[in-house]
Design a protein around this motif. Structure first.
Motif, short mmCIF file in Angstrom:
data_model
loop_
_atom_site.label_atom_id
_atom_site.label_comp_id
_atom_site.label_asym_id
_atom_site.label_seq_id
_atom_site.Cartn_x
_atom_site.Cartn_y
_atom_site.Cartn_z
N CYS A 291 0.83 -1.21 0.00
CA CYS A 291 0.00 0.00 0.00
C CYS A 291 0.86 1.26 0.00
N ALA A 292 1.90 1.27 0.83
CA ALA A 292 2.79 2.42 0.89
C ALA A 292 3.53 2.60 -0.43
N GLU A 293 3.96 1.49 -1.02
CA GLU A 293 4.71 1.52 -2.28
C GLU A 293 3.88 2.11 -3.41
N PHE A 294 2.56 1.84 -3.37
CA PHE A 294 1.69 2.26 -4.47
C PHE A 294 0.74 3.39 -4.08
N GLY A 295 0.99 4.05 -2.95
CA GLY A 295 0.25 5.25 -2.59
C GLY A 295 -1.16 5.02 -2.11
N ARG A 296 -1.38 3.89 -1.44
CA ARG A 296 -2.70 3.61 -0.90
C ARG A 296 -2.65 3.64 0.62
N GLY B 96 5.75 -4.24 -15.45
CA GLY B 96 6.74 -4.26 -14.39
C GLY B 96 6.18 -4.07 -13.00
N GLU B 97 4.94 -3.59 -12.88
CA GLU B 97 4.42 -3.28 -11.55
C GLU B 97 4.05 -4.53 -10.75
N TRP B 98 3.60 -5.57 -11.40
CA TRP B 98 3.26 -6.79 -10.68
C TRP B 98 4.51 -7.39 -10.03
N GLN B 99 5.62 -7.38 -10.76
CA GLN B 99 6.87 -7.87 -10.18
C GLN B 99 7.35 -6.95 -9.07
N ARG B 100 7.17 -5.66 -9.25
CA ARG B 100 7.54 -4.70 -8.21
C ARG B 100 6.73 -4.97 -6.94
N LEU B 101 5.45 -5.24 -7.11
CA LEU B 101 4.59 -5.56 -5.97
C LEU B 101 5.08 -6.82 -5.26
N PRO C 70 -7.75 -15.35 -7.89
CA PRO C 70 -6.39 -15.00 -8.31
C PRO C 70 -5.87 -13.74 -7.59
N LEU C 71 -4.58 -13.78 -7.26
CA LEU C 71 -3.98 -12.67 -6.53
C LEU C 71 -3.94 -11.38 -7.34
N LEU C 72 -3.74 -11.50 -8.64
CA LEU C 72 -3.63 -10.30 -9.48
C LEU C 72 -4.88 -9.44 -9.35
#
Length: 229
Positions: free
Chosen positions: A40-45, A76-81, A60-62
């Motif tokens: 959440c912090a990484e993605f501004g939530r 690239g964001e899914w891997q970043r997550l 599914p997790l996605l």
């Protein structure tokens, strides 16, 4: 949802338990919610609490995380997550204890002349040493983490392979897990399931599967006719 009346009260003819790990045998809720809030912090939530996460978490997790963050992922964001989650979770993993009654439950089932194995959606290479470090390996006839990417983000294909590798008839097996995907996986292969409220899913969501729900692993094993004490 499922025809499970034969096990919804007590089932005594199961001869093999397939245990889930995270949230079932391992009490890692605090590590999970911390890792979710790192995302959440990484993605501004804004951060969420465990009660909220247990009401929305799913496979599914996605799609689950897209709902959490309120948008779709770009390249690239899914891997970043995943990287952010794993860094935080791995830091807290040493503080995770076994679930209450887990050691006793793992002893009671073989003492009743039955077998048990471990199947997790966690990485196989990470799971095996973790179980071994806790001195639990000898309890299981087989330990499998996630060895391959399934067509669908579900435990079903992994459970089928897990049972087949041991030549276990699914009709004699019961999967004990903490989320509704465990129930769906058991149903898909013709096995049984008992769900525990100790992990990542609220009781009402577990009950909606139609499978029996227990508050502890001790209670789950007792439902199968093996006393723990």
């Amino acid at each position: 949802m499922h025809a499970v009346a034969d096990i919804a009260t007590h089932r005594h003819d199961a001869t093999h338990i397939v245990w889930d790990w995270n949230g079932t045998l391992l009490d890692d809720n605090h590590a999970n919610i911390a890792a979710v809030n790192r995302i959440c912090a990484e993605f501004g939530r804004d951060p969420v609490d465990l009660e909220y996460w247990r009401s929305v978490f799913r496979r599914p997790l996605l799609s689950c995380y897209e709902e959490l963050l309120g948008r779709c992922f770009i390249d690239g964001e899914w891997q970043r997550l995943n990287n952010a989650y794993e860094r935080c979770y791995d830091t807290l993993l040493p503080s995770c204890e076994l679930a209450e009654g887990a050691t006793e439950a793992l002893r009671a089932w073989p003492e009743a002349g039955r077998s048990q194995s471990l199947l997790s959606m966690a990485s196989h290479d990470g799971l095996v040493p973790l179980v071994d470090e806790r001195g639990l390996t000898h309890h299981f006839t087989r330990i499998d983490g996630r060895r391959f990417d399934a067509t669908h983000d579900s435990k079903a294909e992994h459970l089928a392979a897990h049972l087949q590798a041991q030549e276990i008839d699914p009709a004699t097996a019961v999967l004990i897990g903490d989320i509704d995907d465990d129930a769906h996986a058991a149903h898909a292969v013709g096995a049984h399931a008992i769900l525990v409220t100790t992990g990542m899913m609220a009781r009402w969501r577990l009950e909606a599967t139609g499978y029996p729900v227990a508050d502890t692993v001790t209670e789950a094993v007792a439902r199968l006719g093996a006393g723990v004490g």
